[in-house]
Design an enzyme around this catalytic site. Structure first.
Site, mmCIF file in Angstrom:
data_model
loop_
_atom_site.group_PDB
_atom_site.id
_atom_site.type_symbol
_atom_site.label_atom_id
_atom_site.label_comp_id
_atom_site.label_asym_id
_atom_site.label_seq_id
_atom_site.Cartn_x
_atom_site.Cartn_y
_atom_site.Cartn_z
ATOM 1 C CG HIS A 392 -1.972 1.393 1.383
ATOM 2 N ND1 HIS A 392 -3.310 1.048 1.134
ATOM 3 C CD2 HIS A 392 -1.144 2.445 1.793
ATOM 4 C CE1 HIS A 392 -3.948 2.199 1.519
ATOM 5 N NE2 HIS A 392 -2.745 3.237 1.651
ATOM 6 C CD GLU A 393 1.073 4.071 3.545
ATOM 7 O OE1 GLU A 393 1.386 4.729 2.710
ATOM 8 O OE2 GLU A 393 0.299 3.984 4.506
ATOM 9 C CG HIS A 396 0.477 6.615 -0.775
ATOM 10 N ND1 HIS A 396 -1.071 6.919 -1.243
ATOM 11 C CD2 HIS A 396 -0.198 5.587 0.447
ATOM 12 C CE1 HIS A 396 -1.207 6.805 -0.419
ATOM 13 N NE2 HIS A 396 -1.350 5.973 0.772
ATOM 14 C CG HIS A 399 0.672 8.277 -7.201
ATOM 15 N ND1 HIS A 399 -0.327 8.221 -6.807
ATOM 16 C CD2 HIS A 399 0.457 8.893 -8.179
ATOM 17 C CE1 HIS A 399 -1.765 9.568 -7.714
ATOM 18 N NE2 HIS A 399 -0.650 9.860 -8.842
#
Length: 601
Positions: A392-393, A396, A399
């Site tokens: 998940h992180e 980020h 991205h």
């Protein structure tokens, strides 16, 4: 007596498991030098007052100058905060955070004349300035966004006043953060093996997944009884934050604090209300899941502390950090070699702060200044949930990396509405990978249960949080005070609505509102739910359509804030202005329930 498991001090953690914070500043002295430089340079902003409409050259020179100062301010703020997050009890970095915050407010105050002055320029004249070919085209979206918000931007004097109260407005969040990370202490309990362990934020999830019901119950009660001792203080702190939002919404002439927050990304209010309505329409899926969990756990009564333990008791998935990195790398292969190359770079070059230590900020996040590289804070525990947190992180982080690499500074910072898409798309791809490679009936059931848990915690629970925020902010708008009792009553009723009649809504859960950090960034959490829905759609496209979908997705990651978030997602193939992505995601949940029932029920 058994030994109490204590957290290591920061200097006891191996260097390879710490982030390379020196990539921002090698020393605190370097930080101070930039702090002093910015303190002086930002005073030059006022020399441009009254001159922004003189010519396109003057305007673009000013905008480029502010970009450079903003980059410096970003580094100053992020370094101070991340050093403080390494050990929130360290007074040296508490002081740096305070100084950075004060400087940030002063910078905002110096900059406060800009939007009112730009709006004072006749629109036709501003449009003419924007047609210049002197580099101003980089600021096209920024300037058009200002025009869009024209009715909510005040006079220069009022803008300066609002900027000056910015530091004071951060007080509720700062109080909660210090209380939650440094002051509150939780009791010790005996774990499954009879060892005394102190409950911490980082250990809470792992303890709540324990096979031993006593451990789960004592952890649950230990956490919430600790918050309950301070319920009135926490209610007053939350109330102050909601009132702060109402103040700014009124000052800026928005109908509500919700619409003020949504306007930042030009998100229609219907996106928020559609989410709640779509989830309400499909609440039977959550009730069905709760009933299935109760049946498979063979419990006469299912309690709130039974919601996280794996249904498949015979599967024990202990996953160390090195194994987790490889699992994430394998799961994200469909995104292609370029994406995987960036992921490896993050693994190998100090992007990640891995383990919990004394005083370290709880939870997980990704953050980093433009021109350096992203950073990821973890509090890694050896379980599947933390593997997904890593995925998940890093979603980020990649991205941010892709956006910073592609976009000029003014368009690089993407909005939070799209941020959760990148992170949860990674989770969805990882889950599909894990499901595809297992043949074991019980391990597959375990993974399906985990996937169902993501629907529960991300789509349903975050929507419940979003509804709680909408209700409580409306209460304040209507003149009601938010007391500990009223907040607990609202929260209890929402739990009854979202979880149904097959579970006991324990009184302790009424205090859960008091420990949610995101409530201090109002109307943020709904984006986890919308992001999850979009991620399910995008991950399905990537797996089914291959390179064309990957290319569209990588274009989305590189988009930054160059377009409105709704348009960025449309470009990737998902229309969040409708209920369709939410309903489609919930169809996936229905199929998972069918499969789980077939496997085990």
């Amino acid at each position: 007596m058994a030994n109490v498991a204590k957290l290591p001090k920061r200097n006891e953690v191996e260097q390879k498991y710490k982030w390379a914070i020196e990539d921002i500043y090698k020393t605190d002295e370097d930080w101070q030098n930039d702090y002093n430089f910015l303190s002086e340079e930002m005073k030059k902003l006022s020399s441009y007052k009254g001159k922004l409409g003189e010519s396109a050259d003057t305007l673009v020179t000013f905008l480029k100058f502010t970009d450079e100062l903003s980059k410096k301010a970003e580094k100053i703020i992020i370094y101070a905060n991340q050093k403080s997050h390494e050990d929130t009890t360290n007074s040296t970095y508490q002081n740096l955070v305070s100084k950075a915050s004060t400087l940030s407010v002063a910078f905002s105050s110096q900059f406060s004349f800009v939007e009112p002055e730009l709006l004072s320029i006749p629109e036709e004249q501003l449009e003419e300035l924007m047609k210049s070919k002197n580099g101003i085209e980089v600021y096209d979206k920024y300037l058009h966004d200002i025009l869009r918000k024209k009715e909510h931007i005040l006079s220069p004097e009022m803008e300066e006043l609002l900027a000056d109260v910015g530091e004071m407005a951060e007080t509720p969040d700062n109080i909660f953060s210090m209380f939650n990370n440094a002051d509150i202490k939780f009791p010790e309990i005996e774990d499954e093996d009879g060892n005394k362990v102190e409950i911490t934020h980082g250990r809470y999830s792992n303890l709540m997944q324990s096979k031993n019901r006593r451990v789960r119950k004592e952890t649950f009660e230990g956490i919430y009884s600790s918050y309950g001792k301070y319920k009135n203080t926490l209610a007053a702190t939350y109330h102050a934050n909601v009132k702060k939002e109402a103040f700014f919404a009124k000052a800026r002439k928005y109908p509500s604090s919700l619409e003020m927050r949504l306007s930042e990304g030009n998100i229609p209010k219907t996106v928020y209300t559609n989410l709640i309505e779509a989830v309400h329409d499909n609440m039977s899926l959550m009730y069905r899941y709760v009933a299935l969990r109760k049946k498979l756990l063979k419990l006469d009564e299912l309690h709130m502390y039974d919601l996280y333990t794996p249904i498949v008791a015979d599967v024990d998935m202990k996953i160390n950090y090195e194994e987790a990195k490889q699992m994430v790398l394998d799961g994200l292969k469909p995104l292609g070699e370029r994406y995987q190359g960036i992921l490896r770079e993050g693994y190998d070059n100090g992007w990640i702060d891995v383990y919990e230590n004394e005083g370290k900020r709880s939870g997980a996040y990704s953050w980093g200044p433009y021109g350096t590289h992203p950073y990821v804070l973890l509090n890694y525990q050896d379980d599947l949930n933390n593997v997904f947190t890593l995925a998940h992180e890093m979603g980020h982080a990649i991205h941010s990396y892709s956006s910073d690499e592609t976009q000029p500074y003014i368009n690089a910072e993407y909005l939070i509405f799209v941020a959760e898409v990148a992170s949860t798309c990674n989770e969805a791809l990882l889950m599909q990978h894990l499901l595809s490679k297992t043949e074991d009936k019980y391990q597959k059931a375990y993974l399906i249960n985990y996937f169902l848990e993501q629907f529960k915690s991300t789509l349903f629970r975050q929507t419940m949080f979003a509804e709680f925020e909408m209700i409580t902010h409306n209460m304040v708008a209507e003149g009601e005070a938010l007391t500990a009792d009223s907040l607990c009553e609202v929260y209890h009723k929402l739990n009854e609505l979202y979880f149904g009649k097959d579970i006991v809504i324990d009184k302790d859960i009424d205090m859960e509102w008091s420990r949610i950090p995101h409530f201090y960034t109002p109307f943020y959490v709904y984006q986890y739910a919308t992001g999850y829905s979009a991620a399910i759609a995008l991950s399905t496209k990537i797996l089914e359509e291959g390179q064309s979908a990957v290319d569209a997705y990588m274009g989305f990651l590189q988009g930054g804030s160059s377009k409105d978030p709704i348009d960025l997602l449309k470009g990737a193939g998902v229309d969040m202005a409708t209920k369709e992505p939410i309903n489609d995601a919930l169809k996936v949940m229905s199929k998972l329930l069918d499969e789980m029932e077939e496997l085990l029920a």
